[in-house]
Design a protein around this motif. Structure first.
Motif, PDB file in Angstrom:
ATOM      1  N   ASN A 148      54.215  60.777  37.408  1.00 12.03           N
ATOM      2  CA  ASN A 148      53.813  59.857  36.350  1.00 12.03           C
ATOM      3  C   ASN A 148      54.655  58.595  36.307  1.00 12.03           C
ATOM      4  O   ASN A 148      54.483  57.779  35.419  1.00 12.03           O
ATOM      5  N   GLN A 149      55.598  58.464  37.242  1.00 11.60           N
ATOM      6  CA  GLN A 149      56.515  57.327  37.242  1.00 11.60           C
ATOM      7  C   GLN A 149      55.779  56.063  37.680  1.00 11.60           C
ATOM      8  O   GLN A 149      54.728  56.123  38.293  1.00 11.60           O
ATOM      9  N   PRO A 150      56.350  54.895  37.356  1.00  9.76           N
ATOM     10  CA  PRO A 150      55.728  53.629  37.757  1.00  9.76           C
ATOM     11  C   PRO A 150      55.869  53.376  39.258  1.00  9.76           C
ATOM     12  O   PRO A 150      56.865  53.755  39.874  1.00  9.76           O
ATOM     13  N   ILE A 151      54.850  52.723  39.821  1.00 13.67           N
ATOM     14  CA  ILE A 151      54.807  52.425  41.254  1.00 13.67           C
ATOM     15  C   ILE A 151      54.320  50.992  41.421  1.00 13.67           C
ATOM     16  O   ILE A 151      53.366  50.575  40.755  1.00 13.67           O
ATOM     17  N   ILE A 152      54.956  50.272  42.337  1.00 16.48           N
ATOM     18  CA  ILE A 152      54.482  48.944  42.713  1.00 16.48           C
ATOM     19  C   ILE A 152      54.133  48.977  44.190  1.00 16.48           C
ATOM     20  O   ILE A 152      54.951  49.376  45.021  1.00 16.48           O
ATOM     21  N   ILE A 153      52.917  48.568  44.506  1.00  8.31           N
ATOM     22  CA  ILE A 153      52.442  48.498  45.883  1.00  8.31           C
ATOM     23  C   ILE A 153      52.371  47.029  46.267  1.00  8.31           C
ATOM     24  O   ILE A 153      51.688  46.242  45.603  1.00  8.31           O
ATOM     25  N   ALA A 154      53.075  46.663  47.321  1.00  9.40           N
ATOM     26  CA  ALA A 154      53.085  45.286  47.806  1.00  9.40           C
ATOM     27  C   ALA A 154      52.275  45.216  49.101  1.00  9.40           C
ATOM     28  O   ALA A 154      52.632  45.863  50.078  1.00  9.40           O
ATOM     29  N   LEU A 155      51.217  44.437  49.068  1.00 10.10           N
ATOM     30  CA  LEU A 155      50.338  44.332  50.224  1.00 10.10           C
ATOM     31  C   LEU A 155      50.701  43.137  51.095  1.00 10.10           C
ATOM     32  O   LEU A 155      51.157  42.116  50.592  1.00 10.10           O
ATOM     33  N   ALA A 156      50.427  43.267  52.387  1.00 11.23           N
ATOM     34  CA  ALA A 156      50.630  42.171  53.335  1.00 11.23           C
ATOM     35  C   ALA A 156      49.280  41.529  53.653  1.00 11.23           C
ATOM     36  O   ALA A 156      49.045  41.034  54.740  1.00 11.23           O
ATOM     37  N   GLN A 157      48.382  41.564  52.695  1.00  9.71           N
ATOM     38  CA  GLN A 157      47.052  40.967  52.782  1.00  9.71           C
ATOM     39  C   GLN A 157      46.602  40.685  51.357  1.00  9.71           C
ATOM     40  O   GLN A 157      47.331  40.980  50.412  1.00  9.71           O
ATOM     41  N   GLY A 158      45.418  40.128  51.208  1.00  8.73           N
ATOM     42  CA  GLY A 158      44.912  39.831  49.871  1.00  8.73           C
ATOM     43  C   GLY A 158      44.559  41.101  49.108  1.00  8.73           C
ATOM     44  O   GLY A 158      44.537  42.202  49.664  1.00  8.73           O
ATOM     45  N   LEU A 159      44.264  40.934  47.838  1.00  5.40           N
ATOM     46  CA  LEU A 159      43.955  42.074  46.969  1.00  5.40           C
ATOM     47  C   LEU A 159      42.472  42.441  46.995  1.00  5.40           C
ATOM     48  O   LEU A 159      41.963  43.027  46.046  1.00  5.40           O
ATOM     49  N   ASN A 160      41.785  42.126  48.083  1.00  7.42           N
ATOM     50  CA  ASN A 160      40.347  42.339  48.131  1.00  7.42           C
ATOM     51  C   ASN A 160      39.927  43.769  48.477  1.00  7.42           C
ATOM     52  O   ASN A 160      38.797  44.145  48.236  1.00  7.42           O
ATOM     53  N   ARG A 161      40.833  44.570  49.033  1.00 10.16           N
ATOM     54  CA  ARG A 161      40.469  45.940  49.402  1.00 10.16           C
ATOM     55  C   ARG A 161      41.495  46.917  48.842  1.00 10.16           C
ATOM     56  O   ARG A 161      42.466  47.258  49.500  1.00 10.16           O
ATOM     57  N   LEU A 162      41.248  47.380  47.629  1.00 12.56           N
ATOM     58  CA  LEU A 162      42.159  48.353  47.021  1.00 12.56           C
ATOM     59  C   LEU A 162      41.605  49.756  47.217  1.00 12.56           C
ATOM     60  O   LEU A 162      40.398  49.982  47.169  1.00 12.56           O
ATOM     61  N   ASP A 163      42.491  50.682  47.396  1.00 20.60           N
ATOM     62  CA  ASP A 163      42.121  52.081  47.575  1.00 20.60           C
ATOM     63  C   ASP A 163      41.527  52.612  46.266  1.00 20.60           C
ATOM     64  O   ASP A 163      42.115  52.434  45.200  1.00 20.60           O
ATOM     65  N   SER A 164      40.404  53.283  46.348  1.00 19.05           N
ATOM     66  CA  SER A 164      39.739  53.788  45.138  1.00 19.05           C
ATOM     67  C   SER A 164      40.580  54.823  44.404  1.00 19.05           C
ATOM     68  O   SER A 164      40.444  54.976  43.188  1.00 19.05           O
TER      69      SER A 164
END
Length: 149
Positions: free
Chosen positions: A65-81
């Motif tokens: 339940n802890q907080p998570i930050i995901i940093a992508l090396a591409q745009g935010l157009n394809r997020l995992d469902s």
């Protein structure tokens, strides 16, 4: 910077997690134990979750339940469902320095993403940095923040 999710996570103490794509098995075992300890402690972990070990660390963190930050090396157009429920719960933030038109990560984008994560984090944990690789070079530039597993 572009983001989706709970931007209040930026205000938390953050630990960045990185690992080279090629790694020894003992690095994987240490990383998985480390991830479970972070999950239990409720620590905010930021990573690209791109290399095989980083992906498995994300799977283990998402079980908590802890907080998570995901940093992508591409745009935010394809997020995992599978991230949708975590975004809705306010425990996830997905960030990118790239426009939505950037659809694929490359080595230079990954390097810049990793540098951004190190700059945002209070501490940086490295499971393994391949000798002569870009992660090793990046770590040498930020020695004061870096902890090796």
């Amino acid at each position: 910077m572009h983001s989706i999710g709970n931007e209040a996570l930026f205000d938390l103490r953050k630990v960045a997690f990185l690992c080279s794509r090629k790694f020894p098995q003992e690095a994987a075992e240490k990383a998985y134990r480390w991830a479970e300890a972070q999950r239990e402690a409720g620590n905010c972990v930021i990573s690209g979750y791109h290399s095989p070990i980083e992906k498995e660390v994300l799977c283990r963190l998402l079980q908590g339940n802890q907080p998570i930050i995901i940093a992508l090396a591409q745009g935010l157009n394809r997020l995992d469902s599978q991230w949708e429920r975590h975004l809705a719960a306010g425990r996830l933030l997905v960030i990118s320095r790239y426009a939505q038109s950037v659809s694929h990560p490359c080595e230079s984008k990954c390097y810049q993403r990793n540098k951004m994560m190190i700059d945002l984090a209070d501490t940086v944990v490295i499971a393994h940095a391949s000798p002569g690789g870009s992660l090793e070079r990046l770590c040498s530039e930020h020695r004061g923040k870096v902890v090796l597993l």
